[in-house]
Scaffold this active site. Structure first.
Site, PDB file in Angstrom:
ATOM      1  N   SER A 178      22.504  33.342  38.855  1.00 25.34           N
ATOM      2  CA  SER A 178      22.064  34.253  39.926  1.00 25.34           C
ATOM      3  C   SER A 178      21.170  33.476  40.872  1.00 25.34           C
ATOM      4  O   SER A 178      20.500  32.513  40.450  1.00 25.34           O
ATOM      5  CB  SER A 178      21.268  35.410  39.310  1.00 25.34           C
TER       6      SER A 178
ATOM      7  N   ALA B 158      16.138  33.232  32.405  1.00 17.56           N
ATOM      8  CA  ALA B 158      17.448  33.081  31.754  1.00 17.56           C
ATOM      9  C   ALA B 158      18.441  32.445  32.715  1.00 17.56           C
ATOM     10  O   ALA B 158      19.213  31.546  32.341  1.00 17.56           O
ATOM     11  CB  ALA B 158      17.961  34.447  31.286  1.00 17.56           C
TER      12      ALA B 158
ATOM     13  N   TYR C 113      14.716  37.673  33.544  1.00 14.08           N
ATOM     14  CA  TYR C 113      16.062  37.439  34.106  1.00 14.08           C
ATOM     15  C   TYR C 113      16.120  36.101  34.847  1.00 14.08           C
ATOM     16  O   TYR C 113      17.052  35.308  34.651  1.00 14.08           O
ATOM     17  CB  TYR C 113      16.380  38.602  35.051  1.00 14.08           C
TER      18      TYR C 113
ATOM     19  N   GLY D 187      31.765  40.084  29.256  1.00 14.68           N
ATOM     20  CA  GLY D 187      31.270  41.147  30.136  1.00 14.68           C
ATOM     21  C   GLY D 187      32.293  41.557  31.168  1.00 14.68           C
ATOM     22  O   GLY D 187      31.966  41.792  32.332  1.00 14.68           O
TER      23      GLY D 187
ATOM     24  N   ILE E  39      25.328  41.902  44.503  1.00 10.89           N
ATOM     25  CA  ILE E  39      26.734  42.306  44.446  1.00 10.89           C
ATOM     26  C   ILE E  39      26.791  43.773  44.020  1.00 10.89           C
ATOM     27  O   ILE E  39      26.024  44.212  43.143  1.00 10.89           O
ATOM     28  CB  ILE E  39      27.517  41.422  43.432  1.00 10.89           C
TER      29      ILE E  39
ATOM     30  N   SER F 208      34.411  44.271  31.002  1.00 11.66           N
ATOM     31  CA  SER F 208      34.830  45.673  31.025  1.00 11.66           C
ATOM     32  C   SER F 208      34.516  46.320  32.368  1.00 11.66           C
ATOM     33  O   SER F 208      35.104  47.332  32.725  1.00 11.66           O
ATOM     34  CB  SER F 208      34.132  46.449  29.896  1.00 11.66           C
TER      35      SER F 208
HETATM   36  P1  NDP Z   1      27.458  45.071  34.888  1.00  8.18           P
HETATM   37  O1  NDP Z   1      26.200  45.692  34.395  1.00  8.18           O
HETATM   38  O2  NDP Z   1      28.300  45.807  35.868  1.00  8.18           O
HETATM   39  O3  NDP Z   1      28.394  44.662  33.625  1.00  8.18           O
HETATM   40  C1  NDP Z   1      27.837  43.974  32.554  1.00  8.18           C
HETATM   41  C2  NDP Z   1      28.916  43.546  31.615  1.00  8.18           C
HETATM   42  O4  NDP Z   1      28.335  42.747  30.559  1.00  8.18           O
HETATM   43  C3  NDP Z   1      29.635  44.694  30.929  1.00  8.18           C
HETATM   44  O5  NDP Z   1      30.978  44.326  30.763  1.00  8.18           O
HETATM   45  C4  NDP Z   1      28.927  44.784  29.580  1.00  8.18           C
HETATM   46  O6  NDP Z   1      29.739  45.382  28.563  1.00  8.18           O
HETATM   47  C5  NDP Z   1      28.682  43.317  29.303  1.00  8.18           C
HETATM   48  N1  NDP Z   1      27.613  43.036  28.347  1.00  8.18           N
HETATM   49  C6  NDP Z   1      26.293  43.379  28.461  1.00  8.18           C
HETATM   50  N2  NDP Z   1      25.623  42.950  27.375  1.00  8.18           N
HETATM   51  C7  NDP Z   1      26.508  42.333  26.561  1.00  8.18           C
HETATM   52  C8  NDP Z   1      26.416  41.722  25.284  1.00  8.18           C
HETATM   53  N3  NDP Z   1      25.261  41.617  24.613  1.00  8.18           N
HETATM   54  N4  NDP Z   1      27.559  41.214  24.731  1.00  8.18           N
HETATM   55  C9  NDP Z   1      28.742  41.307  25.391  1.00  8.18           C
HETATM   56  N5  NDP Z   1      28.884  41.868  26.601  1.00  8.18           N
HETATM   57  C10 NDP Z   1      27.776  42.384  27.178  1.00  8.18           C
HETATM   58  O7  NDP Z   1      27.017  43.631  35.467  1.00  8.18           O
HETATM   59  P2  NDP Z   1      27.500  42.842  36.778  1.00  8.18           P
HETATM   60  O8  NDP Z   1      28.970  42.842  36.860  1.00  8.18           O
HETATM   61  O9  NDP Z   1      26.681  43.261  37.918  1.00  8.18           O
HETATM   62  O10 NDP Z   1      26.982  41.364  36.401  1.00  8.18           O
HETATM   63  C11 NDP Z   1      27.785  40.400  35.766  1.00  8.18           C
HETATM   64  C12 NDP Z   1      27.017  39.083  35.733  1.00  8.18           C
HETATM   65  O11 NDP Z   1      26.695  38.681  37.056  1.00  8.18           O
HETATM   66  C13 NDP Z   1      25.710  39.165  34.973  1.00  8.18           C
HETATM   67  O12 NDP Z   1      25.488  37.970  34.248  1.00  8.18           O
HETATM   68  C14 NDP Z   1      24.687  39.298  36.075  1.00  8.18           C
HETATM   69  O13 NDP Z   1      23.423  38.819  35.682  1.00  8.18           O
HETATM   70  C15 NDP Z   1      25.321  38.431  37.142  1.00  8.18           C
HETATM   71  N6  NDP Z   1      24.836  38.720  38.468  1.00  8.18           N
HETATM   72  C16 NDP Z   1      25.017  39.973  39.020  1.00  8.18           C
HETATM   73  C17 NDP Z   1      24.543  40.249  40.278  1.00  8.18           C
HETATM   74  C18 NDP Z   1      24.706  41.577  40.930  1.00  8.18           C
HETATM   75  O14 NDP Z   1      24.152  41.754  42.015  1.00  8.18           O
HETATM   76  N7  NDP Z   1      25.442  42.511  40.368  1.00  8.18           N
HETATM   77  C19 NDP Z   1      23.819  39.207  41.057  1.00  8.18           C
HETATM   78  C20 NDP Z   1      23.701  37.944  40.396  1.00  8.18           C
HETATM   79  C21 NDP Z   1      24.196  37.723  39.150  1.00  8.18           C
HETATM   80  P3  NDP Z   1      29.786  47.019  28.378  1.00  8.18           P
HETATM   81  O15 NDP Z   1      30.608  47.542  29.526  1.00  8.18           O
HETATM   82  O16 NDP Z   1      30.444  47.194  27.067  1.00  8.18           O
HETATM   83  O17 NDP Z   1      28.379  47.500  28.421  1.00  8.18           O
END
Ligand code: NDP
Length: 246
Positions: free
Chosen positions: A141, A157, A154, A11, A187, A13
């Protein structure tokens, strides 16, 4: 701090994963990133990483698929020769109250966020064991610690990821492999940009520091946990949340 290490970040990108990839690269690591479907964003990330003078490659892969992750991890080991650091960061949300949550939305979030981390660790397990070194960092999280109304899928998980982290830490500690989790609060990424202004305002009001975190603030901690400086830390859950969950 990570010179010549190979880091695999799922994840990456966008958002937190991208920030971790950039910070690892700034510290000298070569980077393999996994993304779901956003090829343009992944390619941009790779260009930005390469500009830091390290090797970088993007792989499209669905982390929820046992077979797809196996195939891609084998490809990454062939391309890079090794994987020293795994960051399980890929994650999705499909929020809704329990009363109306569909089976599909429950399964999708468990399969991507929790099973995805299992798949990645499972396929790298013997590689790291044989090398007798490794770092695994799972991005969970605070929702997995506190629970959150509207996020039964969520939070389940993310709580599961904490159990996964501690169990893997115990299994692999004697092999010089650490497994830790980072639990971010709110975040500023695409994931939270989807939330309504009302929800975001309420979140900020509840955070003692009264602001959202930046992806870079997660990335700095990930570098530390991936480095030799954190050699004696395993099974830990590090909250980075401006004081939200204490
Ligand atoms: P984003 O939605 O900004 O990015 C999600 C990323 O995960 C993208 O790179 C996406 O790829 C990739 N992704 C989604 N599904 C899949 C899949 N099935 N296989 C491979 N890659 C996948 O998320 P965040 O940066 O906000 O979050 C990152 C992590 O941090 C997550 O696990 C989230 O639960 C956790 N988190 C985030 C918080 C927040 O406030 N933002 C708080 C707490 C935890 P693509 O670009 O191709 O879609």
């Amino acid at each position: 701090m990570l010179k010549d290490k190979v880091a695999l970040i799922t994840g990456a990108s966008r958002g937190i994963g991208k920030a971790i990839a950039m910070e690892f690269a700034a510290n000298g690591a070569n980077i393999a990133i996994i993304y779901a479907g956003n090829t343009d964003a992944a390619n941009d990330t790779i260009s930005e990483i390469e500009a830091k003078g390290v090797k970088a490659k993007a792989y499209q892969c669905d982390v929820s698929s046992f077979d797809n992750t196996k195939e891609i991890i084998n490809q990454i080991i062939a391309d890079f020769g090794q994987v020293d650091i795994l960051v399980n960061n890929a994650g999705i949300t499909k929020d809704g109250l329990m009363l109306s949550m569909s089976e599909q939305n429950f399964d999708a979030v468990i399969n991507t966020n929790l099973k995805g981390a299992f798949n990645m660790i499972r396929h790298l397990y013997s590689h790291m064991m044989k090398r007798r070194s490794g770092r695994i960092i799972n991005i969970t999280s605070v929702a997995g610690i506190m629970g959150n109304a509207g996020q039964t899928n969520y939070a389940s998980a993310k709580a599961g990821m904490i159990g996964l982290t501690k169990s893997v830490a115990k299994e692999l500690a004697a092999r010089n492999i650490t497994c830790n989790a980072i639990a971010p609060g709110f975040i500023d990424t695409d994931m939270t940009a989807k939330l309504s202004e009302k929800v975001l305002d309420a979140a900020k009001a509840a955070i003692p520091m009264k602001r959202m975190g930046k992806p870079e603030e997660i990335a700095k901690a990930a570098v530390f946990l991936a480095s030799d400086n954190a050699a004696y830390i395993t099974g830990e859950v590090l909250k980075i949340d401006g004081g939200l969950c204490m």
